[in-house]
Design an enzyme around this catalytic site. Structure first.
Site, PDB file in Angstrom:
ATOM      1  N   GLU A  89     -58.418 -50.344  45.689  1.00  0.00           N
ATOM      2  CA  GLU A  89     -59.894 -50.248  45.320  1.00  0.00           C
ATOM      3  C   GLU A  89     -60.299 -48.894  45.615  1.00  0.00           C
ATOM      4  O   GLU A  89     -59.996 -48.406  47.082  1.00  0.00           O
ATOM      5  CB  GLU A  89     -60.513 -51.486  45.699  1.00  0.00           C
ATOM      6  CG  GLU A  89     -60.764 -51.334  47.310  1.00  0.00           C
ATOM      7  CD  GLU A  89     -61.684 -52.588  47.724  1.00  0.00           C
ATOM      8  OE1 GLU A  89     -62.878 -52.721  46.923  1.00  0.00           O
ATOM      9  OE2 GLU A  89     -61.579 -53.174  48.578  1.00  0.00           O
ATOM     10  N   TRP A  90     -61.427 -48.410  45.082  1.00  0.00           N
ATOM     11  CA  TRP A  90     -62.064 -47.193  45.377  1.00  0.00           C
ATOM     12  C   TRP A  90     -63.006 -47.505  46.275  1.00  0.00           C
ATOM     13  O   TRP A  90     -63.817 -48.274  46.042  1.00  0.00           O
ATOM     14  CB  TRP A  90     -62.629 -46.530  44.221  1.00  0.00           C
ATOM     15  CG  TRP A  90     -63.472 -45.242  44.697  1.00  0.00           C
ATOM     16  CD1 TRP A  90     -64.690 -45.288  44.458  1.00  0.00           C
ATOM     17  CD2 TRP A  90     -62.883 -43.808  44.851  1.00  0.00           C
ATOM     18  NE1 TRP A  90     -65.141 -43.920  44.791  1.00  0.00           N
ATOM     19  CE2 TRP A  90     -64.253 -43.075  44.993  1.00  0.00           C
ATOM     20  CE3 TRP A  90     -61.612 -43.416  44.809  1.00  0.00           C
ATOM     21  CZ2 TRP A  90     -64.049 -41.719  45.275  1.00  0.00           C
ATOM     22  CZ3 TRP A  90     -61.898 -41.952  45.170  1.00  0.00           C
ATOM     23  CH2 TRP A  90     -62.761 -41.376  45.363  1.00  0.00           C
ATOM     24  N   ILE A  91     -63.329 -46.720  47.775  1.00  0.00           N
ATOM     25  CA  ILE A  91     -64.195 -47.134  48.416  1.00  0.00           C
ATOM     26  C   ILE A  91     -65.047 -45.871  48.661  1.00  0.00           C
ATOM     27  O   ILE A  91     -64.829 -44.815  48.858  1.00  0.00           O
ATOM     28  CB  ILE A  91     -63.494 -47.543  49.989  1.00  0.00           C
ATOM     29  CG1 ILE A  91     -62.605 -48.742  49.633  1.00  0.00           C
ATOM     30  CG2 ILE A  91     -64.777 -47.752  51.031  1.00  0.00           C
ATOM     31  CD1 ILE A  91     -63.411 -49.873  49.240  1.00  0.00           C
ATOM     32  N   ASP A 193     -52.917 -45.437  64.323  1.00  0.00           N
ATOM     33  CA  ASP A 193     -52.923 -44.003  63.765  1.00  0.00           C
ATOM     34  C   ASP A 193     -54.374 -43.905  63.523  1.00  0.00           C
ATOM     35  O   ASP A 193     -54.499 -43.185  62.538  1.00  0.00           O
ATOM     36  CB  ASP A 193     -51.968 -43.806  62.735  1.00  0.00           C
ATOM     37  CG  ASP A 193     -52.103 -42.064  62.281  1.00  0.00           C
ATOM     38  OD1 ASP A 193     -52.233 -41.458  63.370  1.00  0.00           O
ATOM     39  OD2 ASP A 193     -51.539 -41.819  61.225  1.00  0.00           O
TER      40      ASP A 193
END
Length: 285
Positions: A89-91, A193
């Site tokens: 999904e695009w955030i 990370d």
């Protein structure tokens, strides 16, 4: 791309597709259909399970219900040299006054909520594009020495980034590292990370974690890396400490935890990281 989206149930037309910044490893794209926006990564020069490990790490964090991660729609697991895609999904959003506080609180909840009877992780993961060997150990000291520092020493010797004097200091450190690294800290699930480029802001200023390399270990290891390259607001640390105070030994061993990431960068990018590595090696030997 249209065919890939149909496989995940989006049968509408692509209205926009453009490249976006997505790090140094992958090609990345913004894709918008008639119904949804996506973030897509593409690579062919990585191992077959490269995107699978990322997707599994995100799902592992998502299941803790502590801090948000992007939803993964699909990923490929195909051989090296074949095109692989990861569709998420695009955030997108703007930071608010509460973003740093929420990031600290929710990361602390992740570290407090998810635990394990052992330290480490099953199977290899990736830190950036570097394969990170893993296994489970009964104590953190052995895991950190044998799965974090020792492999970077061997890589450095083979690549020529670990010179003779540097190697002597490194081997001395490995012999005496039990004086510094705790054997049995509280076990936490770590992002693994977490530098400034691996968290983003979504709707209403809510923080999201991306690109994990999950491992069970000392939460001080995670926080030490956040301090190495910057990218975290001061209220992040205040909030984190409120919900999960760092141990008394943190300031003493912080450089030793940062050493792993500096060694990794030394082996990846060369001597520009050498002075920082040498400073830490000399301090503890």
């Amino acid at each position: 791309m249209q065919a890939r989206l149909k496989k995940i149930g989006d049968n509408t037309n692509i209205k926009e597709m453009k490249p976006v910044s997505g790090g140094d490893i992958n090609q990345a794209f913004y894709v918008r259909t008639e119904t949804r926006e996506y973030f897509v990564k593409k690579n062919q020069d990585v191992p077959a399970d490269f995107f699978q490990k990322e997707a599994e790490g995100l799902e592992h964090i998502r299941r803790t219900n502590t801090i948000r991660v992007p939803k993964v729609y699909s990923y490929d697991n195909v051989s090296f040299g074949e095109e692989k895609y990861l569709i998420m999904e695009w955030i997108e959003g703007e930071k608010s006054k509460a973003t740093g506080h929420l990031l600290g609180e929710q990361l602390a909840q992740l570290h407090l909520t998810e635990t394990s009877p052992q330290y480490g992780m099953h199977g290899s993961t990736f830190v950036g594009e570097i394969t990170q060997p893993n296994d489970f150990y009964d104590d953190w000291l052995t895991y950190y020495r044998e799965k974090r520092l020792q492999p970077q020493l061997e890589i450095g010797i083979n690549k020529g980034t670990i010179t003779m004097e540097r190697r002597e200091h490194f081997e001395k450190l490995l012999q005496r590292i039990d004086q510094y690294i705790p054997k049995y800290p509280r076990v936490s699930l770590l992002h693994g990370d977490l530098w400034g480029g691996n968290w983003i802001t979504g709707h209403n200023g809510l923080p999201y974690l991306i690109d994990p390399s999950i491992v069970y270990g000392d939460h001080a290891f995670e926080i030490a890396f956040t301090e190495l390259f910057g990218g975290f607001p001061s209220d992040f640390y205040k909030s984190y400490q409120h919900f999960y105070p760092l141990p008394d030994y943190y300031d003493e061993i912080k450089p030793l935890y940062q050493l792993f990431y500096l060694l990794l960068h030394l082996n990846l990018f060369g001597e520009s990281y050498g002075a920082s590595v040498d400073h830490i090696l000399r301090r503890y030997t």
